[in-house]
Design an enzyme around this catalytic site. Structure first.
Site, mmCIF file in Angstrom:
data_model
loop_
_atom_site.group_PDB
_atom_site.id
_atom_site.type_symbol
_atom_site.label_atom_id
_atom_site.label_comp_id
_atom_site.label_asym_id
_atom_site.label_seq_id
_atom_site.Cartn_x
_atom_site.Cartn_y
_atom_site.Cartn_z
ATOM 1 N N GLU A 122 0.832 -1.210 0.000
ATOM 2 C CA GLU A 122 0.000 0.000 0.000
ATOM 3 C C GLU A 122 0.866 1.259 0.000
ATOM 4 O O GLU A 122 2.080 1.201 0.238
ATOM 5 C CB GLU A 122 -0.935 0.015 1.219
ATOM 6 C CG GLU A 122 -0.199 0.011 2.543
ATOM 7 C CD GLU A 122 -0.962 0.691 3.677
ATOM 8 O OE1 GLU A 122 -1.534 1.773 3.454
ATOM 9 O OE2 GLU A 122 -0.954 0.132 4.788
ATOM 10 N N LYS B 133 -3.285 -2.021 15.903
ATOM 11 C CA LYS B 133 -2.706 -1.165 16.953
ATOM 12 C C LYS B 133 -3.700 -0.936 18.070
ATOM 13 O O LYS B 133 -4.893 -0.817 17.829
ATOM 14 C CB LYS B 133 -2.415 0.210 16.367
ATOM 15 C CG LYS B 133 -1.112 0.341 15.690
ATOM 16 C CD LYS B 133 -0.747 1.817 15.633
ATOM 17 C CE LYS B 133 0.577 1.995 14.969
ATOM 18 N NZ LYS B 133 0.488 1.806 13.520
HETATM 19 N N1 PSU Z 1 -2.098 1.613 10.585
HETATM 20 C C1 PSU Z 1 -0.767 1.805 10.626
HETATM 21 N N2 PSU Z 1 -0.153 2.509 9.641
HETATM 22 C C2 PSU Z 1 -0.857 3.037 8.602
HETATM 23 C C3 PSU Z 1 -2.272 2.819 8.554
HETATM 24 C C4 PSU Z 1 -2.842 2.105 9.553
HETATM 25 O O1 PSU Z 1 -0.128 1.344 11.535
HETATM 26 O O2 PSU Z 1 -0.262 3.695 7.736
HETATM 27 C C5 PSU Z 1 -3.048 3.340 7.375
HETATM 28 C C6 PSU Z 1 -3.366 2.194 6.403
HETATM 29 O O3 PSU Z 1 -3.296 2.697 5.080
HETATM 30 C C7 PSU Z 1 -4.793 1.855 6.742
HETATM 31 C C8 PSU Z 1 -5.337 3.205 7.088
HETATM 32 O O4 PSU Z 1 -5.506 1.245 5.689
HETATM 33 O O5 PSU Z 1 -4.302 3.838 7.813
HETATM 34 C C9 PSU Z 1 -6.613 3.125 7.887
HETATM 35 O O6 PSU Z 1 -7.162 4.401 8.011
HETATM 36 P P1 PSU Z 1 -8.625 4.561 8.636
HETATM 37 O O7 PSU Z 1 -8.478 4.182 10.086
HETATM 38 O O8 PSU Z 1 -8.954 6.010 8.444
HETATM 39 O O9 PSU Z 1 -9.518 3.646 7.904
#
Ligand code: PSU
Ligand code: MN
Length: 336
Positions: free
Chosen positions: A54, A189
């Protein structure tokens, strides 16, 4: 004369120049909608193992230049373990499956100027010819369109703490429920509500496994979360068999493979827990909501741990990339 071909969901469709109209229109337009790097195109045509990566982790997940260096290092780990990396992003409205080093640098420098693109944003970024970094949800979707079924990242999004008030649950979770890609990650996390995240995944029909000898589901910076996954997987071959079975029954839903961070890279439970609690409290006080929430929390946790969390983050992404490459290799050997 060789008939033109297009690639879809791992299947190779031979299109004769005159008969392409007999296919559903999206099949014939898809190959021009997705632009493949030469390296990825060759790997797809030769049915070589591929690992999708990603790009939100580059633009919004880490600061420059650590984000650039990590993205390049992660691609190298994939290659060193016998697979081809396909980093996915949208550049000036064009979907790219596989990026050049310069394209990765461009995204890394843009940082938060790039659109953080999940499923709902894809068509907007394309139509407006913007540059978007794809989250887990958008990367899964595009990987699947490209015929790539193994994907490595750091952590997936989840159900946020305080969900009962905000209804903030990542689109990654619903994507996992509707797209058959295996996501190799270090779990979820504890900026998130891990228990509710696993419940959500269960409702979405997502298979959740831990890679290793236990079913302890990992919590990204630490090896355990206090929650269990459905099963443990001990070898890449076992994971490949699971993916092959998912495809055989045409489940159309994804798999989470949680790889616990290596012991030497793991963080102290209490120290990281405190940093996370402070970051979550600040995000509530400052009214940070929606797509801003996760990048805010990642940045604050990194600041509050004096950069230690970034080091762990980089180490675990590399480990996940190596596991994913081995899984992709065993999956390619199954020839399904
Ligand atoms: N968790 C991490 N690093 C990240 C992300 C999540 O430890 O970079 C990023 C990923 O791209 C994930 C996104 O898909 O955040 C999720 O965002 P949201 O919680 O807004 O859906
Ligand atoms: Mn959200």
């Amino acid at each position: 004369k060789v008939a033109p071909t297009t690639l879809l969901a791992g299947r190779r469709l031979a299109l004769s120049p005159t008969s392409s109209l007999s296919f559903p229109r999206y099949l014939s337009t898809l190959s021009s909608t997705l632009r493949f790097s030469d390296e990825v195109k060759a790997a797809l045509e030769q049915k070589k193992p591929l690992v999708a990566l990603e790009s939100t982790i580059i633009s919004h997940g880490m600061p420059y230049p650590a984000n650039f260096e990590t993205a390049i290092a992660v691609e190298k780990v994939v290659r060193d373990n016998g697979a081809t990396p396909a980093t996915i992003a949208i550049l000036d409205g064009q979907i790219q499956i596989g990026l050049s080093q310069e394209q990765i640098r461009h995204l890394a420098k843009m940082g938060r100027e790039a659109v953080k693109a999940s499923r709902r944003d894809l068509a907007v970024v394309m139509a407006k010819k913007q540059t978007g970094a794809t989250t887990v949800s958008a990367t899964m979707l595009l990987a699947h369109r490209a015929g790539i079924s193994v994907f490595a990242t750091g952590g997936i999004g989840g159900v946020h703490r305080g969900y009962e008030d905000t209804m903030d649950a990542s689109a990654d979770l619903t994507e996992l429920g509707r797209t058959p890609v295996a996501v190799v990650c270090a779990g979820v996390k504890s900026i998130l509500d891990i228990g509710r995240t696993l419940e959500f995944l269960e409702t979405q029909g997502v298979t959740v496994a831990t890679y290793g000898k236990t079913t302890d589901f990992p919590a990204f910076f630490t090896r355990t979360s206090g929650f269990q996954s459905m099963l443990n997987i001990e070898t890449p071959k076992e994971a490949a068999d699971l993916i092959a079975a998912n495809h055989a029954i045409d489940l159309q839903s994804g798999i989470v493979i949680g790889v616990p961070i290596a012991k030497e890279d793991a963080m102290d439970d209490i120290l990281v827990g405190e940093a996370i609690n402070v970051a979550v409290k600040e995000s509530i006080e400052q009214g940070i909501l929606g797509k801003e929430s996760t990048p805010f929390l990642l940045k604050r946790v990194n600041e509050l741990t004096g950069g230690n969390s970034l080091k762990s983050n980089i180490a675990l992404v590399k480990q996940n990339a190596s596991v994913a490459a081995k899984i992709a290799k065993d999956l390619a050997a199954l020839n399904v």
